[in-house]
Design a protein around this motif. Structure first.
Motif, PDB file in Angstrom:
ATOM      1  N   ILE A   1     -15.901   7.193  11.387  1.00 31.92           N
ATOM      2  CA  ILE A   1     -16.027   7.449  12.826  1.00 31.92           C
ATOM      3  C   ILE A   1     -16.881   8.693  13.077  1.00 31.92           C
ATOM      4  O   ILE A   1     -17.755   8.711  13.966  1.00 31.92           O
ATOM      5  CB  ILE A   1     -14.634   7.614  13.464  1.00 31.92           C
ATOM      6  N   TYR A   2     -16.689   9.744  12.303  1.00 27.09           N
ATOM      7  CA  TYR A   2     -17.450  10.998  12.463  1.00 27.09           C
ATOM      8  C   TYR A   2     -18.929  10.751  12.191  1.00 27.09           C
ATOM      9  O   TYR A   2     -19.803  11.211  12.945  1.00 27.09           O
ATOM     10  CB  TYR A   2     -16.904  12.061  11.511  1.00 27.09           C
ATOM     11  N   ILE A   3     -19.220  10.015  11.091  1.00 26.67           N
ATOM     12  CA  ILE A   3     -20.623   9.752  10.737  1.00 26.67           C
ATOM     13  C   ILE A   3     -21.307   8.925  11.819  1.00 26.67           C
ATOM     14  O   ILE A   3     -22.455   9.189  12.209  1.00 26.67           O
ATOM     15  CB  ILE A   3     -20.703   9.040   9.369  1.00 26.67           C
ATOM     16  N   VAL A   4     -20.596   7.906  12.322  1.00 28.57           N
ATOM     17  CA  VAL A   4     -21.164   7.051  13.374  1.00 28.57           C
ATOM     18  C   VAL A   4     -21.431   7.862  14.643  1.00 28.57           C
ATOM     19  O   VAL A   4     -22.487   7.751  15.278  1.00 28.57           O
ATOM     20  CB  VAL A   4     -20.232   5.857  13.667  1.00 28.57           C
TER      21      VAL A   4
ATOM     22  N   ILE B   1       0.848  -1.184   0.000  1.00 29.37           N
ATOM     23  CA  ILE B   1       0.000   0.000   0.000  1.00 29.37           C
ATOM     24  C   ILE B   1       0.889   1.242   0.000  1.00 29.37           C
ATOM     25  O   ILE B   1       1.777   1.386   0.839  1.00 29.37           O
ATOM     26  CB  ILE B   1      -0.931   0.006   1.224  1.00 29.37           C
ATOM     27  N   SER B   2       0.645   2.149  -0.934  1.00 23.89           N
ATOM     28  CA  SER B   2       1.452   3.363  -1.044  1.00 23.89           C
ATOM     29  C   SER B   2       1.076   4.349   0.063  1.00 23.89           C
ATOM     30  O   SER B   2       0.088   4.175   0.779  1.00 23.89           O
ATOM     31  CB  SER B   2       1.239   4.002  -2.410  1.00 23.89           C
ATOM     32  N   VAL B   3       1.873   5.428   0.177  1.00 22.59           N
ATOM     33  CA  VAL B   3       1.587   6.478   1.162  1.00 22.59           C
ATOM     34  C   VAL B   3       0.225   7.100   0.887  1.00 22.59           C
ATOM     35  O   VAL B   3      -0.575   7.339   1.802  1.00 22.59           O
ATOM     36  CB  VAL B   3       2.692   7.561   1.118  1.00 22.59           C
ATOM     37  N   THR B   4      -0.066   7.334  -0.403  1.00 20.74           N
ATOM     38  CA  THR B   4      -1.364   7.894  -0.769  1.00 20.74           C
ATOM     39  C   THR B   4      -2.495   6.966  -0.346  1.00 20.74           C
ATOM     40  O   THR B   4      -3.550   7.406   0.128  1.00 20.74           O
ATOM     41  CB  THR B   4      -1.432   8.131  -2.292  1.00 20.74           C
ATOM     42  N   GLY B   5      -2.231   5.665  -0.511  1.00 17.85           N
ATOM     43  CA  GLY B   5      -3.238   4.682  -0.107  1.00 17.85           C
ATOM     44  C   GLY B   5      -3.509   4.730   1.389  1.00 17.85           C
ATOM     45  O   GLY B   5      -4.667   4.674   1.832  1.00 17.85           O
ATOM     46  N   TRP B   6      -2.425   4.823   2.169  1.00 19.81           N
ATOM     47  CA  TRP B   6      -2.594   4.895   3.626  1.00 19.81           C
ATOM     48  C   TRP B   6      -3.339   6.167   4.024  1.00 19.81           C
ATOM     49  O   TRP B   6      -4.189   6.149   4.931  1.00 19.81           O
ATOM     50  CB  TRP B   6      -1.234   4.862   4.324  1.00 19.81           C
TER      51      TRP B   6
ATOM     52  N   ALA C   1      -8.247   8.694   6.063  1.00 11.17           N
ATOM     53  CA  ALA C   1      -9.329   9.669   5.883  1.00 11.17           C
ATOM     54  C   ALA C   1     -10.690   8.997   5.886  1.00 11.17           C
ATOM     55  O   ALA C   1     -11.651   9.490   6.493  1.00 11.17           O
ATOM     56  CB  ALA C   1      -9.113  10.437   4.578  1.00 11.17           C
ATOM     57  N   LEU C   2     -10.763   7.848   5.208  1.00 12.00           N
ATOM     58  CA  LEU C   2     -12.026   7.115   5.160  1.00 12.00           C
ATOM     59  C   LEU C   2     -12.434   6.626   6.551  1.00 12.00           C
ATOM     60  O   LEU C   2     -13.606   6.704   6.934  1.00 12.00           O
ATOM     61  CB  LEU C   2     -11.900   5.932   4.193  1.00 12.00           C
ATOM     62  N   THR C   3     -11.448   6.146   7.306  1.00 11.12           N
ATOM     63  CA  THR C   3     -11.734   5.666   8.664  1.00 11.12           C
ATOM     64  C   THR C   3     -12.249   6.797   9.547  1.00 11.12           C
ATOM     65  O   THR C   3     -13.227   6.639  10.290  1.00 11.12           O
ATOM     66  CB  THR C   3     -10.458   5.058   9.282  1.00 11.12           C
TER      67      THR C   3
END
Length: 278
Positions: free
Chosen positions: A256-259, A240-245, A250-252
């Motif tokens: 968490i914010y939505i939940v 996994i690249s840096v961009t991928g991480w 960000a997705l995680t």
């Protein structure tokens, strides 16, 4: 092909016919089956963990030939041991046969390749034997026209393996077929010993090296040599690249914010009826 094998081929072409097609057809089917399960049950037998060796990219044609010769000798040793036919005399004969190939297999790195590839090769070969016991037993009777598959001369085993290999690889090369070739060689080794021709094992190992040189060396080099078996059994996971991480992080955080927002809304919904009641 070695000069001995070439001379035998010309001398015995009129005496030996092509191998019976059933063994080749069955070997192709078995190779396809072992290829299909290589990431599953066969991988479990091998018990290998994916760790790429730093010598992976240093492979040459001569390396894969010498290493393949060593692997063949070791595979034959393991097959004879599984069959209860290995004794000190045969073991010493095999060691003598592999002495020169180990010296020319690429130095210390070549020895490491043999040590890393051997458990995978043995494990998958044993799996083939378990799945198709009739195919990899009494091999000489299946491919020779001599009565009861009798091996009459030292070069016979190398010649028979050569003819089978030509038929086996004519439609293409796969790791499953390469492993099947070793399993066939192991079956021929068992036949040699049972017919009191343990002295033929040297010619069998040389014959396997000839097949590797003629039909497999280029294909093996393109796949990183015998260590390519590692990727076949357990394909390396993409890094996994840096961009991928960053994207995953960000997705995680967004989840968490939505939940948390959802839980806050639910909590306020419960609080409103309580205030109206009071």
């Amino acid at each position: 092909m070695s000069s001995t094998a070439g001379a035998f081929h010309q001398q015995h072409q009129s005496q030996q016919q092509s191998p019976r097609s059933p063994i080749v057809a069955a070997a192709v089917a078995a190779a396809a089956a072992i290829g299909a399960v290589s990431g599953g049950s066969a991988g479990g037998v091998v018990g290998w963990t994916n760790k790429r060796s730093p010598i992976h990219h240093l492979t040459t044609s001569q390396d894969v030939i010498n290493q393949g010769k060593c692997l063949c000798g070791e595979y034959i040793r393991a097959r004879l041991k599984r069959s209860g036919l290995l004794n000190r005399k045969i073991l010493q004969r095999l060691r003598n046969s592999m002495e020169h190939c180990m010296a020319g297999s690429g130095g210390l790195g070549g020895g490491a390749v043999v040590r890393e590839a051997l458990p995978i090769l043995n494990g998958m070969g044993e799996e083939l034997e378990r799945m198709h016991p009739r195919l990899y037993s009494n091999v000489s009777r299946q491919i020779s026209n001599e009565p009861w598959g009798e091996l009459t001369e030292p070069d016979t085993v190398g010649y028979l393996l050569h003819v089978v290999a030509k038929d086996l690889f004519k439609s293409g090369i796969t790791w499953g077929k390469v492993i099947s070739l070793f399993a066939i060689a192991g079956g021929l080794a068992v036949d040699c010993v049972r017919q009191d021709h343990a002295d033929y094992l040297q010619q069998l190992i040389e014959g396997t090296a000839d097949v590797i040189e003629e039909d497999l060396s280029g294909w093996l080099v393109e796949r990183g040599g015998w260590l390519g078996l590692q990727d076949h059994v357990h394909p390396p996971q993409p890094e996994i690249s840096v961009t991928g991480w960053v994207s995953i992080t960000a997705l995680t955080l967004a989840v968490i914010y939505i939940v948390s927002l959802f839980l806050r809304v639910i909590g306020s919904g419960y609080a409103e009826p309580e205030r109206s009641t009071n």
